[in-house]
Design a protein around this motif. Sequence first.
Motif, PDB file in Angstrom:
ATOM      1  N   MET A   1       0.854  -1.183   0.000  1.00  0.00           N
ATOM      2  CA  MET A   1       0.000   0.000   0.000  1.00  0.00           C
ATOM      3  C   MET A   1       0.885   1.225   0.000  1.00  0.00           C
ATOM      4  N   GLY A   2       0.303   2.384  -0.425  1.00  0.00           N
ATOM      5  CA  GLY A   2       1.072   3.608  -0.443  1.00  0.00           C
ATOM      6  C   GLY A   2       1.624   3.869  -1.818  1.00  0.00           C
ATOM      7  N   THR A   3       2.934   4.284  -1.941  1.00  0.00           N
ATOM      8  CA  THR A   3       3.491   4.558  -3.246  1.00  0.00           C
ATOM      9  C   THR A   3       4.250   3.387  -3.807  1.00  0.00           C
ATOM     10  N   GLY A   4       4.492   2.454  -3.037  1.00  0.00           N
ATOM     11  CA  GLY A   4       5.153   1.293  -3.532  1.00  0.00           C
ATOM     12  C   GLY A   4       4.301   0.115  -3.248  1.00  0.00           C
ATOM     13  N   LYS A   5       4.080  -0.761  -4.210  1.00  0.00           N
ATOM     14  CA  LYS A   5       3.126  -1.816  -4.043  1.00  0.00           C
ATOM     15  C   LYS A   5       3.745  -3.149  -4.309  1.00  0.00           C
ATOM     16  N   SER A  46      16.281   4.900 -12.435  1.00  0.00           N
ATOM     17  CA  SER A  46      15.607   6.187 -12.260  1.00  0.00           C
ATOM     18  C   SER A  46      15.628   6.632 -10.809  1.00  0.00           C
ATOM     19  N   LEU A  47      15.346   5.719  -9.898  1.00  0.00           N
ATOM     20  CA  LEU A  47      15.351   6.059  -8.480  1.00  0.00           C
ATOM     21  C   LEU A  47      16.732   6.525  -8.034  1.00  0.00           C
ATOM     22  N   ARG A  48      17.756   5.856  -8.531  1.00  0.00           N
ATOM     23  CA  ARG A  48      19.114   6.261  -8.180  1.00  0.00           C
ATOM     24  C   ARG A  48      19.409   7.673  -8.670  1.00  0.00           C
ATOM     25  N   LEU A  49      19.035   7.952  -9.916  1.00  0.00           N
ATOM     26  CA  LEU A  49      19.301   9.279 -10.471  1.00  0.00           C
ATOM     27  C   LEU A  49      18.443  10.356  -9.819  1.00  0.00           C
ATOM     28  N   PHE A  50      17.180  10.053  -9.568  1.00  0.00           N
ATOM     29  CA  PHE A  50      16.308  11.022  -8.897  1.00  0.00           C
ATOM     30  C   PHE A  50      16.882  11.402  -7.542  1.00  0.00           C
ATOM     31  N   THR A  51      17.395  10.406  -6.828  1.00  0.00           N
ATOM     32  CA  THR A  51      17.920  10.644  -5.485  1.00  0.00           C
ATOM     33  C   THR A  51      19.237  11.411  -5.533  1.00  0.00           C
ATOM     34  N   ARG A  52      20.071  11.050  -6.467  1.00  0.00           N
ATOM     35  CA  ARG A  52      21.393  11.685  -6.555  1.00  0.00           C
ATOM     36  C   ARG A  52      21.342  13.081  -7.151  1.00  0.00           C
ATOM     37  N   ASP A  53      20.566  13.245  -8.237  1.00  0.00           N
ATOM     38  CA  ASP A  53      20.602  14.486  -9.004  1.00  0.00           C
ATOM     39  C   ASP A  53      19.347  15.350  -8.889  1.00  0.00           C
ATOM     40  N   GLY A  54      18.299  14.804  -8.276  1.00  0.00           N
ATOM     41  CA  GLY A  54      17.046  15.532  -8.175  1.00  0.00           C
ATOM     42  C   GLY A  54      16.095  15.142  -9.290  1.00  0.00           C
ATOM     43  N   ALA A  82       7.729  10.582 -14.317  1.00  0.00           N
ATOM     44  CA  ALA A  82       6.909  10.508 -13.100  1.00  0.00           C
ATOM     45  C   ALA A  82       6.243   9.140 -12.975  1.00  0.00           C
ATOM     46  N   ASP A  83       5.886   8.540 -14.100  1.00  0.00           N
ATOM     47  CA  ASP A  83       5.223   7.238 -14.071  1.00  0.00           C
ATOM     48  C   ASP A  83       6.103   6.158 -13.482  1.00  0.00           C
ATOM     49  N   VAL A  84       7.414   6.366 -13.504  1.00  0.00           N
ATOM     50  CA  VAL A  84       8.333   5.378 -12.929  1.00  0.00           C
ATOM     51  C   VAL A  84       8.000   5.143 -11.449  1.00  0.00           C
ATOM     52  N   LEU A  85       7.710   6.224 -10.735  1.00  0.00           N
ATOM     53  CA  LEU A  85       7.469   6.114  -9.300  1.00  0.00           C
ATOM     54  C   LEU A  85       6.115   5.500  -8.979  1.00  0.00           C
ATOM     55  N   LEU A 137      10.480  11.359  -2.359  1.00  0.00           N
ATOM     56  CA  LEU A 137      10.389  12.038  -3.653  1.00  0.00           C
ATOM     57  C   LEU A 137       8.984  12.563  -3.897  1.00  0.00           C
ATOM     58  N   ILE A 138       7.991  11.721  -3.666  1.00  0.00           N
ATOM     59  CA  ILE A 138       6.609  12.108  -3.949  1.00  0.00           C
ATOM     60  C   ILE A 138       6.143  13.242  -3.043  1.00  0.00           C
ATOM     61  N   SER A 139       6.621  13.245  -1.806  1.00  0.00           N
ATOM     62  CA  SER A 139       6.180  14.285  -0.869  1.00  0.00           C
ATOM     63  C   SER A 139       6.929  15.599  -1.047  1.00  0.00           C
ATOM     64  N   SER A 140       8.073  15.566  -1.739  1.00  0.00           N
ATOM     65  CA  SER A 140       8.894  16.775  -1.836  1.00  0.00           C
ATOM     66  C   SER A 140       8.899  17.422  -3.214  1.00  0.00           C
ATOM     67  N   VAL A 141       8.423  16.703  -4.222  1.00  0.00           N
ATOM     68  CA  VAL A 141       8.428  17.234  -5.587  1.00  0.00           C
ATOM     69  C   VAL A 141       7.004  17.634  -5.976  1.00  0.00           C
ATOM     70  N   PRO A 142       6.741  18.913  -6.203  1.00  0.00           N
ATOM     71  CA  PRO A 142       5.373  19.373  -6.512  1.00  0.00           C
ATOM     72  C   PRO A 142       4.706  18.621  -7.655  1.00  0.00           C
ATOM     73  N   ALA A 143       5.460  18.347  -8.711  1.00  0.00           N
ATOM     74  CA  ALA A 143       4.870  17.650  -9.859  1.00  0.00           C
ATOM     75  C   ALA A 143       4.397  16.259  -9.483  1.00  0.00           C
ATOM     76  N   LEU A 144       5.102  15.620  -8.572  1.00  0.00           N
ATOM     77  CA  LEU A 144       4.718  14.279  -8.134  1.00  0.00           C
ATOM     78  C   LEU A 144       3.560  14.344  -7.151  1.00  0.00           C
TER      79      LEU A 144
END
Length: 222
Positions: A1-5, A46-54, A82-85, A137-144
């Motif tokens: 449940m939540g953002t990861g299933k 993608s998760l690695r890059l999102f975390t490292r580079d924003g 965004a669909d990756v997450l 990521l989802i809670s801190s990025v407005p687009a997400l």
Amino acid sequence: MGTGKRAQAADRKPGGGHVLAADLAAGTGRRGRPRGTSARELELISLRLFTRDGFEDTTVERIATAAGVSKRTFFRYFDSKADVLWHAFDGEVRSLRAAFAAIPPDVPLLEAIRRAVVGVNRYRAEDVPELRTRMSLISSVPALQASAAQHYDAWERAVSEFAAARLGEPADALYPLAIGRATLAVCRAAYDRWVDRADADLTRYLDQALRALAAGFSGSGK
């Protein structure tokens, strides 16, 4: 449940393909085309890059390059970065609908919902680091943040439509809507509690929360 299933067998296998905390922090990862590139492989990169580079500074082109594939290959799996997450979450919605369809009609409604929801969630304590990364990521990025509602609505709708079919009512009638929204709320509470404690399988929390909902919260919670 939540953002990861619950992982989809073809793309993601909890316990066998996690994003490790060290990898996320250090930004490590192999270069070149991954052997057997899949949605899960692209998800991890993608998760690695999102975390490292924003998130905003990570383009689809950069993800594809890190994976050793073309942008066209990326878009075969995802409509956007965004669909990756939300990939695993959306997969759970499909699994949830399939689980509802397989439950015998003589199983009581809320018991059927509990069985289906618990059955499609198989996250364990070792999955928490990756899921915390997604949540951050989802809670801190407005687009997400803006995209979250449609995904949660789809999950809620799967429950409401099942309840409506059982009750012989339209999916937008009061009781089906209430059941769908109440189920989503208790499951999100269970998920948040599990991520906070990271001490057991997610199913323990979901089972407890859904049993309490079915009992009208007449017992004491912990």
